[in-house]
Design a protein around this motif. Structure first.
Motif, PDB file in Angstrom:
ATOM      1  N   MET A   1       3.794  -1.398   5.403  1.00 28.91           N
ATOM      2  CA  MET A   1       4.935  -2.294   5.522  1.00 28.91           C
ATOM      3  C   MET A   1       6.102  -1.471   6.070  1.00 28.91           C
ATOM      4  SD  MET A   1       3.557  -5.056   4.410  1.00 28.91           S
ATOM      5  CE  MET A   1       4.840  -6.230   4.063  1.00 28.91           C
ATOM      6  N   GLU A   2       6.997  -2.124   6.790  1.00 25.66           N
ATOM      7  CA  GLU A   2       8.088  -1.425   7.465  1.00 25.66           C
ATOM      8  C   GLU A   2       8.965  -0.617   6.507  1.00 25.66           C
ATOM      9  OE1 GLU A   2      11.787  -2.677  10.274  1.00 25.66           O
ATOM     10  OE2 GLU A   2       9.838  -3.587  10.705  1.00 25.66           O
ATOM     11  N   ASN A   3       9.126  -1.088   5.284  1.00 27.44           N
ATOM     12  CA  ASN A   3      10.019  -0.414   4.332  1.00 27.44           C
ATOM     13  C   ASN A   3       9.289   0.493   3.339  1.00 27.44           C
ATOM     14  OD1 ASN A   3       8.778  -2.437   2.907  1.00 27.44           O
ATOM     15  ND2 ASN A   3      10.648  -3.294   2.049  1.00 27.44           N
ATOM     16  N   LYS A   4       8.003   0.709   3.506  1.00 27.36           N
ATOM     17  CA  LYS A   4       7.230   1.496   2.541  1.00 27.36           C
ATOM     18  C   LYS A   4       7.763   2.917   2.375  1.00 27.36           C
ATOM     19  CE  LYS A   4       2.679   3.442   1.539  1.00 27.36           C
ATOM     20  NZ  LYS A   4       2.620   3.107   0.140  1.00 27.36           N
ATOM     21  N   ILE A   5       8.028   3.594   3.478  1.00 24.83           N
ATOM     22  CA  ILE A   5       8.491   4.974   3.384  1.00 24.83           C
ATOM     23  C   ILE A   5       9.851   5.028   2.694  1.00 24.83           C
ATOM     24  CG2 ILE A   5       9.243   7.000   4.709  1.00 24.83           C
ATOM     25  CD1 ILE A   5       7.013   6.316   6.725  1.00 24.83           C
TER      26      ILE A   5
END
Length: 121
Positions: free
Chosen positions: A56-60
């Motif tokens: 997902m784009e916000n995982k990091i």
């Protein structure tokens, strides 16, 4: 490899490609990465991904925030383990289950640390 190299070129200050000519299995590759991290003080955190993972784009950002929060609480010398639930998808990324834990009937709050590092929870 061309996609990874293009991404690394745009993010050279944050991404390092390690090519040593040795083809290891997944377990040995992760072990090698941990070994290298222990010898590289500027590597503060590691995030593992399998070849079939789509993040997902916000995982990091979310995971890094939690790791930094835990580092403040427990100190830089304490080993930390942060892991997240995931969505189960098919080859077209159609969601089959919003939660891997529910899909596999895993209760992460009931797992001991030794289970979390040797099982896919």
């Amino acid at each position: 490899m061309a996609i990874i190299q293009a991404f690394q070129t745009k993010n050279a200050d944050r991404i390092e490609i390690i090519l040593d000519g040795v083809n290891l299995d997944a377990k040995a590759s992760f072990g090698k990465l941990i070994e290298m991290a222990l010898q590289t003080p500027e590597w503060k955190y590691l995030m593992f991904a399998d070849q079939d993972d789509v993040w997902m784009e916000n995982k990091i950002a979310i995971t890094l925030l939690k790791m930094e929060e835990m580092t403040k609480e427990f100190g830089i010398t304490s080993p930390l383990l942060v892991h997240t639930d995931l969505s189960v998808v098919d080859s077209s990324l159609k969601i089959l289950s919003e939660s891997f834990w529910s899909y596999q009937r895993v209760d992460p709050s009931r797992n001991e640390l030794h289970n979390q590092v040797i099982q896919n929870v």
